[in-house]
Write a protein that holds these residues in place. Structure first.
Motif, PDB file in Angstrom:
ATOM      1  N   GLU A 133       0.815  -1.218   0.000  1.00 12.93           N
ATOM      2  CA  GLU A 133       0.000   0.000   0.000  1.00 12.93           C
ATOM      3  C   GLU A 133       0.846   1.264   0.000  1.00 12.93           C
ATOM      4  N   THR A 134       2.180   1.137  -0.044  1.00 12.07           N
ATOM      5  CA  THR A 134       3.067   2.292   0.091  1.00 12.07           C
ATOM      6  C   THR A 134       2.622   3.133   1.287  1.00 12.07           C
ATOM      7  N   THR A 135       2.507   2.485   2.421  1.00 16.51           N
ATOM      8  CA  THR A 135       2.118   3.135   3.660  1.00 16.51           C
ATOM      9  C   THR A 135       3.269   3.065   4.648  1.00 16.51           C
ATOM     10  N   LEU A 136       3.514   4.187   5.277  1.00 22.84           N
ATOM     11  CA  LEU A 136       4.596   4.323   6.243  1.00 22.84           C
ATOM     12  C   LEU A 136       3.995   4.525   7.629  1.00 22.84           C
ATOM     13  N   TYR A 137       4.662   3.963   8.638  1.00 21.17           N
ATOM     14  CA  TYR A 137       4.187   4.082  10.013  1.00 21.17           C
ATOM     15  C   TYR A 137       5.305   4.599  10.915  1.00 21.17           C
ATOM     16  N   LEU A 138       4.901   5.206  12.014  1.00 27.08           N
ATOM     17  CA  LEU A 138       5.845   5.560  13.064  1.00 27.08           C
ATOM     18  C   LEU A 138       5.170   5.258  14.403  1.00 27.08           C
ATOM     19  N   GLN A 139       5.647   4.225  15.073  1.00 23.06           N
ATOM     20  CA  GLN A 139       5.162   3.896  16.412  1.00 23.06           C
ATOM     21  C   GLN A 139       6.009   4.660  17.415  1.00 23.06           C
ATOM     22  N   MET A 140       5.359   5.476  18.212  1.00 18.73           N
ATOM     23  CA  MET A 140       6.064   6.326  19.170  1.00 18.73           C
ATOM     24  C   MET A 140       5.664   5.926  20.582  1.00 18.73           C
ATOM     25  N   ASN A 141       6.627   5.454  21.348  1.00 15.45           N
ATOM     26  CA  ASN A 141       6.400   5.044  22.738  1.00 15.45           C
ATOM     27  C   ASN A 141       7.204   5.936  23.668  1.00 15.45           C
ATOM     28  N   SER A 142       6.846   5.900  24.949  1.00 12.41           N
ATOM     29  CA  SER A 142       7.563   6.678  25.972  1.00 12.41           C
ATOM     30  C   SER A 142       7.722   8.136  25.538  1.00 12.41           C
ATOM     31  N   LEU A 143       6.646   8.721  25.086  1.00 10.61           N
ATOM     32  CA  LEU A 143       6.702  10.081  24.560  1.00 10.61           C
ATOM     33  C   LEU A 143       7.066  11.089  25.642  1.00 10.61           C
ATOM     34  N   LYS A 144       7.792  12.112  25.226  1.00 11.25           N
ATOM     35  CA  LYS A 144       8.247  13.169  26.119  1.00 11.25           C
ATOM     36  C   LYS A 144       7.714  14.510  25.617  1.00 11.25           C
ATOM     37  N   PRO A 145       7.594  15.503  26.495  1.00  8.29           N
ATOM     38  CA  PRO A 145       7.131  16.827  26.035  1.00  8.29           C
ATOM     39  C   PRO A 145       7.985  17.384  24.904  1.00  8.29           C
ATOM     40  N   GLU A 146       9.264  17.094  24.879  1.00 13.79           N
ATOM     41  CA  GLU A 146      10.127  17.604  23.815  1.00 13.79           C
ATOM     42  C   GLU A 146       9.884  16.925  22.464  1.00 13.79           C
ATOM     43  N   ASP A 147       9.037  15.909  22.438  1.00 14.93           N
ATOM     44  CA  ASP A 147       8.639  15.299  21.165  1.00 14.93           C
ATOM     45  C   ASP A 147       7.513  16.089  20.489  1.00 14.93           C
ATOM     46  N   THR A 148       6.972  17.082  21.172  1.00 20.60           N
ATOM     47  CA  THR A 148       5.894  17.885  20.610  1.00 20.60           C
ATOM     48  C   THR A 148       6.359  18.605  19.359  1.00 20.60           C
ATOM     49  N   ALA A 149       5.617  18.400  18.258  1.00 24.61           N
ATOM     50  CA  ALA A 149       5.985  18.985  16.967  1.00 24.61           C
ATOM     51  C   ALA A 149       4.946  18.583  15.928  1.00 24.61           C
ATOM     52  N   VAL A 150       5.045  19.200  14.762  1.00 22.95           N
ATOM     53  CA  VAL A 150       4.336  18.700  13.581  1.00 22.95           C
ATOM     54  C   VAL A 150       5.221  17.637  12.948  1.00 22.95           C
ATOM     55  N   TYR A 151       4.657  16.463  12.731  1.00 27.76           N
ATOM     56  CA  TYR A 151       5.409  15.353  12.149  1.00 27.76           C
ATOM     57  C   TYR A 151       5.040  15.244  10.665  1.00 27.76           C
ATOM     58  N   LEU A 152       6.071  15.214   9.823  1.00 29.07           N
ATOM     59  CA  LEU A 152       5.881  15.192   8.367  1.00 29.07           C
ATOM     60  C   LEU A 152       6.487  13.923   7.775  1.00 29.07           C
ATOM     61  N   CYS A 153       5.778  13.383   6.833  1.00 31.81           N
ATOM     62  CA  CYS A 153       6.203  12.210   6.078  1.00 31.81           C
ATOM     63  C   CYS A 153       6.846  12.690   4.777  1.00 31.81           C
ATOM     64  N   ALA A 154       7.891  11.999   4.321  1.00 27.23           N
ATOM     65  CA  ALA A 154       8.574  12.403   3.099  1.00 27.23           C
ATOM     66  C   ALA A 154       9.009  11.171   2.309  1.00 27.23           C
ATOM     67  N   ALA A 155       9.123  11.325   0.996  1.00 27.20           N
ATOM     68  CA  ALA A 155       9.534  10.239   0.113  1.00 27.20           C
ATOM     69  C   ALA A 155      10.596  10.734  -0.861  1.00 27.20           C
ATOM     70  N   THR A 156      11.502   9.830  -1.251  1.00 28.01           N
ATOM     71  CA  THR A 156      12.555  10.192  -2.183  1.00 28.01           C
ATOM     72  C   THR A 156      12.815   9.069  -3.176  1.00 28.01           C
ATOM     73  N   ARG A 157      13.284   9.438  -4.377  1.00 29.97           N
ATOM     74  CA  ARG A 157      13.712   8.465  -5.375  1.00 29.97           C
ATOM     75  C   ARG A 157      15.196   8.143  -5.235  1.00 29.97           C
ATOM     76  N   LEU A 158      15.857   8.825  -4.299  1.00 30.90           N
ATOM     77  CA  LEU A 158      17.279   8.609  -4.072  1.00 30.90           C
ATOM     78  C   LEU A 158      17.486   7.579  -2.964  1.00 30.90           C
ATOM     79  N   GLY A 159      18.627   6.899  -3.015  1.00 26.79           N
ATOM     80  CA  GLY A 159      18.930   5.884  -2.016  1.00 26.79           C
ATOM     81  C   GLY A 159      20.040   6.269  -1.067  1.00 26.79           C
ATOM     82  N   PHE A 160      20.421   7.555  -1.071  1.00 32.20           N
ATOM     83  CA  PHE A 160      21.488   8.004  -0.183  1.00 32.20           C
ATOM     84  C   PHE A 160      21.076   9.329   0.454  1.00 32.20           C
ATOM     85  N   GLY A 161      21.787   9.713   1.505  1.00 36.77           N
ATOM     86  CA  GLY A 161      21.473  10.975   2.174  1.00 36.77           C
ATOM     87  C   GLY A 161      20.085  10.984   2.779  1.00 36.77           C
TER      88      GLY A 161
END
Length: 124
Positions: free
Chosen positions: A76-104
């Motif tokens: 399905e070309t679906t990406l996940y992020l399981q986040m455990n033991s969250l801390k206040p400093e993890d507060t942010a907007v989380y963005l998903c990204a994709a690339t055709r490159l295999g480095f960097g």
């Protein structure tokens, strides 16, 4: 171009968990890697985790290693992020990204497709 839509953000107490999802559509067949970045107010965009699509190998930022897990569902070309033991400093907007490159793959400029982001707020 790949279209990406994130979901799963929300408000959680410190120590809690959230699971983010990112659904890809469009020209996904040549995706070599996908990643999660995050951006807090007044701060630069920060690398969180990345996965090489065919091999499934992963890399994490030190700040989330051992707490977050990135994974993907190939069909399905679906990406996940399981986040455990969250801390206040993890507060942010989380963005998903994709690339055709295999480095960097820990660098934001490598990615040419981005989602709109999902807000994660961790209260103390």
């Amino acid at each position: 171009q790949v279209q990406l839509v994130e979901s799963g953000g929300g408000l959680v107490q410190a120590g809690g968990s959230l699971r983010l999802s990112c659904a890809g559509s469009g020209r996904t067949f040549n995706t070599r890697a996908m990643a999660w970045f995050r951006q807090a107010p007044g701060k630069d965009r920060e690398f969180v985790a990345a996965i090489r699509w065919s091999a499934g190998s992963t890399v994490y930022a030190d700040s989330v290693k051992g707490r977050f897990t990135i994974s993907r569902a190939n069909a399905e070309t679906t990406l996940y992020l399981q986040m455990n033991s969250l801390k206040p400093e993890d507060t942010a907007v989380y963005l998903c990204a994709a690339t055709r490159l295999g480095f960097g793959i820990t660098v934001a400029s490598t990615y040419d497709s981005w989602g709109q982001g999902t807000q994660v707020t961790v209260s103390s």
